[in-house]
Every structure is written in C-alpha cells, then in structure tokens.
Scaffold this motif. Structure first.
Motif, PDB file in Angstrom:
ATOM      1  N   ASN A   1       0.877  -1.194  -0.093  1.00  0.00           N
ATOM      2  CA  ASN A   1      -0.031   0.316  -0.078  1.00  0.00           C
ATOM      3  C   ASN A   1       1.143   1.042  -0.165  1.00  0.00           C
ATOM      4  O   ASN A   1       2.190   1.010   0.559  1.00  0.00           O
TER       5      ASN A   1
ATOM      6  N   LEU B   1      -0.191   4.234   0.778  1.00  0.00           N
ATOM      7  CA  LEU B   1      -0.006   4.937   1.526  1.00  0.00           C
ATOM      8  C   LEU B   1       0.846   5.795   2.335  1.00  0.00           C
ATOM      9  O   LEU B   1       1.446   5.263   3.341  1.00  0.00           O
TER      10      LEU B   1
ATOM     11  N   CYS C   1     -12.755  11.142   1.818  1.00  0.00           N
ATOM     12  CA  CYS C   1     -11.970   9.219   1.675  1.00  0.00           C
ATOM     13  C   CYS C   1     -13.238   8.265   1.333  1.00  0.00           C
ATOM     14  O   CYS C   1     -14.232   8.487   2.620  1.00  0.00           O
TER      15      CYS C   1
ATOM     16  N   VAL D   1     -10.439   5.820   5.983  1.00  0.00           N
ATOM     17  CA  VAL D   1      -9.005   5.271   6.647  1.00  0.00           C
ATOM     18  C   VAL D   1      -8.675   6.222   7.160  1.00  0.00           C
ATOM     19  O   VAL D   1      -8.253   6.564   8.130  1.00  0.00           O
TER      20      VAL D   1
ATOM     21  N   CYS E   1      -7.272   1.360   2.395  1.00  0.00           N
ATOM     22  CA  CYS E   1      -6.511   2.173   1.219  1.00  0.00           C
ATOM     23  C   CYS E   1      -6.462   1.893   0.505  1.00  0.00           C
ATOM     24  O   CYS E   1      -6.646   0.731   0.453  1.00  0.00           O
TER      25      CYS E   1
ATOM     26  N   GLU F   1      -6.231   3.408  -2.252  1.00  0.00           N
ATOM     27  CA  GLU F   1      -5.347   4.261  -3.493  1.00  0.00           C
ATOM     28  C   GLU F   1      -5.798   5.159  -4.554  1.00  0.00           C
ATOM     29  O   GLU F   1      -5.218   5.382  -5.633  1.00  0.00           O
TER      30      GLU F   1
END
Length: 109
Positions: free
Chosen positions: A16, A18, A35, A39, A55, A57
C-alpha cells in the motif's frame, strides 16, 4: 511519518503506498470528508489514520490535503485495478485484474 503496507484487508494486495505525515496535518478534515473508505477519522489535533488497510489508493485524500500531509501513488493499487477491470469487462476474481503491475502488485496474487 507512518507507513503502512503489511497488514492489508483480506491479504489481497501485497503493498500500500499510503504515507501519512501526521506532524504536517492541520486538522482541516478534508481527508475524512473525501475518503470513500473511512481511512481517516477526526482527531483533536491531527486527523487520525485509523484504517490504513482500507486504502484503495484512489488519491482523493492526497489531492485534497492543503499541506501535503498525505502521499499516495494513485493509479497503482486497488482502485486502479477495479476501474481497469471494469473498463475491460473483467471480474476482479478472474485473475485478470489488468492493473499492469508486476509480481508485487494486485496482479501478482
């Protein structure tokens, strides 16, 4: 800086992208508003990263953060794979997610 990547939902994806820089956050609440998967949550001083494994993305949080406290490589993860699969008429569970990634991406399942 907090970085998440090993504890992902359903173990579907191997990483991920993030990255949340909590000290830069001014608690504007934009990430919590944009979001689609919750998240982030409201915090007393900074937004709280409560579900990094959710998430997908999409990049909405990073694009809307006025102080660049959030980084994510949109177009490389779950959101891109789902959109690409849908555009090509593929099922995400068919093994043909079409994200174009290498063995470390969702296509390397």
């Amino acid at each position: 800086m907090q970085v998440y990547g090993d504890d992902l939902m359903f173990n579907s994806y191997l990483k991920n992208t993030l990255h949340y820089h909590e000290k830069q956050c001014i608690n504007c609440k934009r990430c919590t508003e944009v979001c689609p998967h919750g998240v982030f949550a409201l915090g007393s001083v900074h937004a709280e990263l409560i579900h990094p494994e959710r998430c997908m993305e999409c990049g909405a949080c990073a694009l809307n953060c006025p102080v660049d406290a959030i980084e994510v490589q949109s177009g490389v993860g779950c959101a891109w794979a789902m959109i690409s699969a849908a555009l090509r008429g593929k099922d995400m569970d068919s093994g043909e997610c079409s994200c174009g990634g290498d063995a470390g991406s969702c296509c390397g399942q």
